[in-house]
Design a protein around this motif. Structure first.
Motif, PDB file in Angstrom:
ATOM      1  N   ILE A   6       5.704  49.600  86.982  1.00 43.29           N
ATOM      2  CA  ILE A   6       6.679  48.982  88.017  1.00 43.29           C
ATOM      3  C   ILE A   6       8.206  48.770  87.009  1.00 43.29           C
ATOM      4  O   ILE A   6       8.042  47.990  86.242  1.00 43.29           O
ATOM      5  CB  ILE A   6       6.167  47.773  88.751  1.00 43.29           C
ATOM      6  N   ASP A   7       9.134  49.152  87.711  1.00 44.72           N
ATOM      7  CA  ASP A   7      10.194  48.918  87.222  1.00 44.72           C
ATOM      8  C   ASP A   7      11.471  48.576  88.059  1.00 44.72           C
ATOM      9  O   ASP A   7      11.446  48.998  89.276  1.00 44.72           O
ATOM     10  CB  ASP A   7      10.715  50.270  86.320  1.00 44.72           C
ATOM     11  N   VAL A   8      12.511  47.833  87.605  1.00 50.55           N
ATOM     12  CA  VAL A   8      13.445  47.552  88.555  1.00 50.55           C
ATOM     13  C   VAL A   8      14.590  48.691  88.700  1.00 50.55           C
ATOM     14  O   VAL A   8      14.726  48.936  89.781  1.00 50.55           O
ATOM     15  CB  VAL A   8      14.349  46.461  88.009  1.00 50.55           C
ATOM     16  N   LYS A   9      14.895  49.253  87.439  1.00 49.36           N
ATOM     17  CA  LYS A   9      15.583  50.409  87.641  1.00 49.36           C
ATOM     18  C   LYS A   9      15.258  51.612  87.242  1.00 49.36           C
ATOM     19  O   LYS A   9      13.834  51.495  86.876  1.00 49.36           O
ATOM     20  CB  LYS A   9      16.942  50.133  86.661  1.00 49.36           C
ATOM     21  N   ALA A  10      15.918  52.776  87.121  1.00 44.28           N
ATOM     22  CA  ALA A  10      15.269  54.251  86.869  1.00 44.28           C
ATOM     23  C   ALA A  10      14.775  54.036  85.216  1.00 44.28           C
ATOM     24  O   ALA A  10      15.460  53.394  84.302  1.00 44.28           O
ATOM     25  CB  ALA A  10      16.419  55.048  86.893  1.00 44.28           C
ATOM     26  N   VAL A  11      13.917  54.931  84.907  1.00 46.58           N
ATOM     27  CA  VAL A  11      13.126  54.770  83.625  1.00 46.58           C
ATOM     28  C   VAL A  11      14.210  56.073  82.763  1.00 46.58           C
ATOM     29  O   VAL A  11      14.138  56.987  83.602  1.00 46.58           O
ATOM     30  CB  VAL A  11      11.795  55.239  83.785  1.00 46.58           C
ATOM     31  N   PRO A  12      14.450  55.777  81.649  1.00 52.63           N
ATOM     32  CA  PRO A  12      14.970  56.762  80.802  1.00 52.63           C
ATOM     33  C   PRO A  12      14.045  58.080  80.863  1.00 52.63           C
ATOM     34  O   PRO A  12      12.985  58.089  80.557  1.00 52.63           O
ATOM     35  CB  PRO A  12      15.264  56.248  79.635  1.00 52.63           C
ATOM     36  N   THR A  13      14.594  59.171  80.961  1.00 48.43           N
ATOM     37  CA  THR A  13      13.659  60.613  81.052  1.00 48.43           C
ATOM     38  C   THR A  13      13.111  60.443  79.928  1.00 48.43           C
ATOM     39  O   THR A  13      11.567  61.050  80.022  1.00 48.43           O
ATOM     40  CB  THR A  13      14.815  61.694  81.277  1.00 48.43           C
ATOM     41  N   ALA A  14      13.401  60.063  78.737  1.00 51.22           N
ATOM     42  CA  ALA A  14      12.479  60.596  77.274  1.00 51.22           C
ATOM     43  C   ALA A  14      11.253  59.448  77.424  1.00 51.22           C
ATOM     44  O   ALA A  14      10.359  59.574  76.616  1.00 51.22           O
ATOM     45  CB  ALA A  14      13.446  60.376  76.279  1.00 51.22           C
ATOM     46  N   ALA A  15      11.594  58.286  78.129  1.00 50.01           N
ATOM     47  CA  ALA A  15      10.395  57.261  78.201  1.00 50.01           C
ATOM     48  C   ALA A  15       9.250  57.512  79.223  1.00 50.01           C
ATOM     49  O   ALA A  15       8.310  56.739  79.375  1.00 50.01           O
ATOM     50  CB  ALA A  15      10.940  56.066  78.332  1.00 50.01           C
ATOM     51  N   ILE A  16       9.258  58.522  80.049  1.00 54.54           N
ATOM     52  CA  ILE A  16       8.331  58.901  80.900  1.00 54.54           C
ATOM     53  C   ILE A  16       7.053  59.031  80.574  1.00 54.54           C
ATOM     54  O   ILE A  16       6.922  59.913  79.499  1.00 54.54           O
ATOM     55  CB  ILE A  16       8.876  59.946  81.935  1.00 54.54           C
ATOM     56  N   THR A  17       5.800  58.620  80.799  1.00 48.03           N
ATOM     57  CA  THR A  17       4.663  59.045  80.666  1.00 48.03           C
ATOM     58  C   THR A  17       3.986  59.677  81.463  1.00 48.03           C
ATOM     59  O   THR A  17       3.851  59.318  82.880  1.00 48.03           O
ATOM     60  CB  THR A  17       3.842  57.478  80.466  1.00 48.03           C
ATOM     61  N   PRO A  18       3.525  60.833  81.148  1.00 44.80           N
ATOM     62  CA  PRO A  18       2.922  61.745  82.155  1.00 44.80           C
ATOM     63  C   PRO A  18       1.804  61.193  83.049  1.00 44.80           C
ATOM     64  O   PRO A  18       1.042  60.280  82.463  1.00 44.80           O
ATOM     65  CB  PRO A  18       2.539  63.024  81.444  1.00 44.80           C
ATOM     66  N   ASN A  19       1.421  61.749  84.281  1.00 44.32           N
ATOM     67  CA  ASN A  19       0.267  61.526  85.013  1.00 44.32           C
ATOM     68  C   ASN A  19       0.139  59.923  85.431  1.00 44.32           C
ATOM     69  O   ASN A  19      -0.796  59.485  85.641  1.00 44.32           O
ATOM     70  CB  ASN A  19      -1.024  61.968  84.297  1.00 44.32           C
ATOM     71  N   LYS A  20       1.238  59.244  85.522  1.00 45.93           N
ATOM     72  CA  LYS A  20       1.448  57.997  85.982  1.00 45.93           C
ATOM     73  C   LYS A  20       1.694  57.572  87.547  1.00 45.93           C
ATOM     74  O   LYS A  20       2.683  58.702  87.763  1.00 45.93           O
ATOM     75  CB  LYS A  20       2.116  57.137  85.093  1.00 45.93           C
ATOM     76  N   MET A  21       1.942  56.502  88.046  1.00 46.82           N
ATOM     77  CA  MET A  21       2.349  56.206  89.156  1.00 46.82           C
ATOM     78  C   MET A  21       3.577  55.218  88.823  1.00 46.82           C
ATOM     79  O   MET A  21       3.523  54.170  88.165  1.00 46.82           O
ATOM     80  CB  MET A  21       1.351  55.418  90.092  1.00 46.82           C
ATOM     81  N   TYR A  22       4.940  55.671  89.327  1.00 46.44           N
ATOM     82  CA  TYR A  22       5.835  54.863  89.067  1.00 46.44           C
ATOM     83  C   TYR A  22       6.509  53.988  90.414  1.00 46.44           C
ATOM     84  O   TYR A  22       6.719  54.897  91.438  1.00 46.44           O
ATOM     85  CB  TYR A  22       6.829  55.674  88.386  1.00 46.44           C
ATOM     86  N   ILE A  23       6.680  52.896  90.489  1.00 43.16           N
ATOM     87  CA  ILE A  23       7.605  52.239  91.363  1.00 43.16           C
ATOM     88  C   ILE A  23       8.568  51.772  90.823  1.00 43.16           C
ATOM     89  O   ILE A  23       8.774  50.667  90.167  1.00 43.16           O
ATOM     90  CB  ILE A  23       6.619  51.123  92.031  1.00 43.16           C
ATOM     91  N   ILE A  24       9.717  52.261  91.226  1.00 45.21           N
ATOM     92  CA  ILE A  24      11.064  51.994  90.786  1.00 45.21           C
ATOM     93  C   ILE A  24      12.260  52.272  91.584  1.00 45.21           C
ATOM     94  O   ILE A  24      11.988  52.881  92.891  1.00 45.21           O
ATOM     95  CB  ILE A  24      11.525  53.078  89.442  1.00 45.21           C
ATOM     96  N   TYR A  25      13.282  51.851  91.324  1.00 44.30           N
ATOM     97  CA  TYR A  25      14.775  52.295  91.859  1.00 44.30           C
ATOM     98  C   TYR A  25      15.204  53.536  91.229  1.00 44.30           C
ATOM     99  O   TYR A  25      15.508  53.535  89.952  1.00 44.30           O
ATOM    100  CB  TYR A  25      15.902  51.415  91.866  1.00 44.30           C
ATOM    101  N   SER A  26      14.928  54.857  91.701  1.00 44.57           N
ATOM    102  CA  SER A  26      15.036  55.850  90.758  1.00 44.57           C
ATOM    103  C   SER A  26      16.532  56.440  91.079  1.00 44.57           C
ATOM    104  O   SER A  26      16.826  57.156  89.972  1.00 44.57           O
ATOM    105  CB  SER A  26      14.264  57.119  91.481  1.00 44.57           C
TER     106      SER A  26
END
Length: 179
Positions: A6-26
């Motif tokens: 869970i993140d408030v803002k968008a995740v940096p592309t380089a920090a993405i962890t594969p095969n996870k669920m993200y709840i974010i403001y994309s």
């Protein structure tokens, strides 16, 4: 079971962890070009993404959104950063303060130089920031006075979105069309 991030803002592309669920403001719902790479990376990495912007009530109103407290904390942090950067004062981190009264008490200890502040927007976040500016007794001035005057104390000007955006063709702008 999948991990949930869970993140408030968008995740940096380089920090993405594969095969996870993200709840974010994309910041992808409105097809913002600067986050197209994020959406593509999420698709490529098998991400299950829930965007805060899409979690709405039956009438379409967002359930999750930035509001008054984001403005209060954002304004406080702005003054904290100014104090640290310019060696003017040392406000504590907001997380070390007990409540809003503690935030305001900390702000009561500072003296601001004659800075000019622009507060953009008129929504909940801007109103929270305005609450901090007003607590500090910073005078609000019109945009014309702000642009043409020198001041011996801190002042602020609150402007709406159509006051700092214009159409490329020079025609009168429309706020709903802009959004």
């Amino acid at each position: 079971q999948s991990d949930v991030i869970i993140d408030v803002k968008a995740v940096p592309t380089a920090a993405i962890t594969p095969n996870k669920m993200y709840i974010i403001y994309s910041q992808t719902l409105k097809q913002q070009p600067y986050n197209r790479a994020l959406l593509q990376a999420m698709l490529a990495n098998n991400i299950e993404m829930y965007d805060h912007e899409t979690i709405t009530r039956p009438n379409g109103a967002r359930i999750i959104g930035f509001g008054r407290y984001a403005g209060l904390v954002g304004a406080y942090n702005g003054f904290r950063a100014l104090g640290l950067r310019d060696g003017l004062f040392d406000l504590p981190k907001v997380e070390h303060l007990p409540d809003l009264d503690g935030v305001k008490a900390a702000l009561d200890t500072i003296t601001l130089p004659p800075i000019k502040i622009v507060l953009s927007g008129t929504g909940k976040v801007a109103k929270g920031a305005k609450e901090i500016l007003d607590h500090l007794n910073i005078p609000e001035v019109s945009d014309a006075v702000y642009l043409t005057s020198e001041f011996t104390q801190a002042v602020y000007c609150m402007i709406d979105v159509m006051e700092y955006n214009k159409r490329q063709d020079g025609k009168a702008g429309n706020k709903n069309e802009f959004f």
